[in-house]
Scaffold this motif. Sequence first.
Motif, PDB file in Angstrom:
ATOM      1  N   PRO A  66       0.805  -1.230   0.000  1.00  0.00           N
ATOM      2  CA  PRO A  66       0.000   0.000   0.000  1.00  0.00           C
ATOM      3  C   PRO A  66       0.844   1.289   0.000  1.00  0.00           C
ATOM      4  CG  PRO A  66      -0.887  -1.571   1.572  1.00  0.00           C
ATOM      5  CD  PRO A  66       0.438  -2.123   1.103  1.00  0.00           C
ATOM      6  N   LEU A  67       2.060   1.227   0.524  1.00  0.00           N
ATOM      7  CA  LEU A  67       2.906   2.418   0.541  1.00  0.00           C
ATOM      8  C   LEU A  67       3.319   2.854  -0.860  1.00  0.00           C
ATOM      9  CD1 LEU A  67       5.336   1.490   3.458  1.00  0.00           C
ATOM     10  CD2 LEU A  67       3.359   3.017   3.547  1.00  0.00           C
ATOM     11  N   TRP A  68       3.443   1.881  -1.751  1.00  0.00           N
ATOM     12  CA  TRP A  68       3.899   2.192  -3.105  1.00  0.00           C
ATOM     13  C   TRP A  68       2.781   2.196  -4.138  1.00  0.00           C
ATOM     14  CZ3 TRP A  68       7.572  -0.505  -0.090  1.00  0.00           C
ATOM     15  CH2 TRP A  68       8.792   0.164   0.048  1.00  0.00           C
ATOM     16  N   VAL A  89       9.583   6.051  -5.409  1.00  0.00           N
ATOM     17  CA  VAL A  89      10.106   4.817  -4.820  1.00  0.00           C
ATOM     18  C   VAL A  89      10.788   5.125  -3.489  1.00  0.00           C
ATOM     19  CG1 VAL A  89      11.849   3.002  -5.084  1.00  0.00           C
ATOM     20  CG2 VAL A  89      10.383   3.613  -7.018  1.00  0.00           C
ATOM     21  N   LEU A  90      11.597   6.175  -3.461  1.00  0.00           N
ATOM     22  CA  LEU A  90      12.422   6.459  -2.281  1.00  0.00           C
ATOM     23  C   LEU A  90      11.642   7.001  -1.084  1.00  0.00           C
ATOM     24  CD1 LEU A  90      15.664   7.994  -3.831  1.00  0.00           C
ATOM     25  CD2 LEU A  90      15.412   5.792  -2.667  1.00  0.00           C
ATOM     26  N   GLU A  91      10.598   7.774  -1.318  1.00  0.00           N
ATOM     27  CA  GLU A  91       9.860   8.399  -0.209  1.00  0.00           C
ATOM     28  C   GLU A  91       9.420   7.388   0.852  1.00  0.00           C
ATOM     29  OE1 GLU A  91       6.750  10.713  -2.015  1.00  0.00           O
ATOM     30  OE2 GLU A  91       8.197  12.008  -3.031  1.00  0.00           O
ATOM     31  N   PRO A  92       8.805   6.271   0.474  1.00  0.00           N
ATOM     32  CA  PRO A  92       8.423   5.292   1.503  1.00  0.00           C
ATOM     33  C   PRO A  92       9.623   4.668   2.215  1.00  0.00           C
ATOM     34  CG  PRO A  92       7.133   4.950  -0.478  1.00  0.00           C
ATOM     35  CD  PRO A  92       8.216   5.921  -0.835  1.00  0.00           C
ATOM     36  N   PHE A  93      10.744   4.468   1.509  1.00  0.00           N
ATOM     37  CA  PHE A  93      11.933   3.928   2.159  1.00  0.00           C
ATOM     38  C   PHE A  93      12.390   4.858   3.279  1.00  0.00           C
ATOM     39  CE2 PHE A  93      12.371   1.186  -1.561  1.00  0.00           C
ATOM     40  CZ  PHE A  93      12.881   0.029  -1.002  1.00  0.00           C
ATOM     41  N   VAL A 173      20.536  10.519   1.152  1.00  0.00           N
ATOM     42  CA  VAL A 173      19.368  10.134   0.359  1.00  0.00           C
ATOM     43  C   VAL A 173      19.404  10.859  -0.991  1.00  0.00           C
ATOM     44  CG1 VAL A 173      16.838  10.204   0.207  1.00  0.00           C
ATOM     45  CG2 VAL A 173      17.945   9.558   2.364  1.00  0.00           C
ATOM     46  N   ALA A 174      19.766  12.140  -0.980  1.00  0.00           N
ATOM     47  CA  ALA A 174      19.849  12.898  -2.238  1.00  0.00           C
ATOM     48  C   ALA A 174      20.924  12.316  -3.154  1.00  0.00           C
ATOM     49  CB  ALA A 174      20.134  14.369  -1.940  1.00  0.00           C
ATOM     50  N   ALA A 175      22.063  11.935  -2.593  1.00  0.00           N
ATOM     51  CA  ALA A 175      23.134  11.341  -3.401  1.00  0.00           C
ATOM     52  C   ALA A 175      22.687   9.992  -3.968  1.00  0.00           C
ATOM     53  CB  ALA A 175      24.403  11.172  -2.566  1.00  0.00           C
ATOM     54  N   LEU A 176      22.008   9.196  -3.157  1.00  0.00           N
ATOM     55  CA  LEU A 176      21.489   7.911  -3.622  1.00  0.00           C
ATOM     56  C   LEU A 176      20.504   8.135  -4.760  1.00  0.00           C
ATOM     57  CD1 LEU A 176      21.087   4.827  -3.373  1.00  0.00           C
ATOM     58  CD2 LEU A 176      19.386   5.314  -1.591  1.00  0.00           C
ATOM     59  N   ARG A 177      19.610   9.084  -4.594  1.00  0.00           N
ATOM     60  CA  ARG A 177      18.623   9.409  -5.631  1.00  0.00           C
ATOM     61  C   ARG A 177      19.321   9.788  -6.929  1.00  0.00           C
ATOM     62  NH1 ARG A 177      16.945  13.713  -8.454  1.00  0.00           N
ATOM     63  NH2 ARG A 177      14.733  13.958  -8.859  1.00  0.00           N
ATOM     64  N   ASP A 178      20.262  10.705  -6.846  1.00  0.00           N
ATOM     65  CA  ASP A 178      20.968  11.168  -8.049  1.00  0.00           C
ATOM     66  C   ASP A 178      21.707  10.022  -8.732  1.00  0.00           C
ATOM     67  OD1 ASP A 178      20.011  13.698  -7.496  1.00  0.00           O
ATOM     68  OD2 ASP A 178      21.917  14.444  -6.690  1.00  0.00           O
TER      69      ASP A 178
END
Length: 192
Positions: A66-68, A89-93, A173-178
């Motif tokens: 449900p989170l995704w 994807v990342l927000e729920p993590f 988190v920003a570095a992981l996202r990028d």
Amino acid sequence: MAQKVSVGTRARLLAAAERLLLTERYDEVSVRAICAEAGANPAAVHYHFGSKDELVASLLEDRLGPLWAERLSAVTAARVSVAEVVDAVLEPFVALADDPLGRLHLRLLAQFVLGRHTRLWRQPWFRMDAWVGLLPEVGEQESRRRWALAFDLIIMRFGGAGTEGREMSEAAVAALRDFVVAGLTAPSGEQK
């Protein structure tokens, strides 16, 4: 009436497994212990799920799906950028990592995904097929490889060994996202 009992037993087994796994390692939690904790027949896990692995995979889908589901359905229907899909994807993590129960779910997810447990997930966002069309400039095989690497990295950073109690900073988190966005959107080196 039998269906209500069956659904109730299934829910009790999921809740019992979740409670036990909060304090014990996966390998230390037995099917017998889960059944005892749930007040169920010793064969209940096998009847409802087939195995402990299937029970835990169902638990993950029930708790994390449900989170995704809504978030990812919305961004893919809108045909947004890969970066926006990665954000969804990342927000729920990030949210899960801030909660003890969420960290348990991330740890279990890491064990299943990184341990390559062979299982057919039921929910679409748990299956690679849902992701392959989201990289329009890349063929299906290359898309599968890229998404598999992206998920391995994300799951390892949030739920892999050594992450217990370790908070990821906003910068991390920003570095992981990028990094994930760059890997997913890199020019294709695929052989045609």
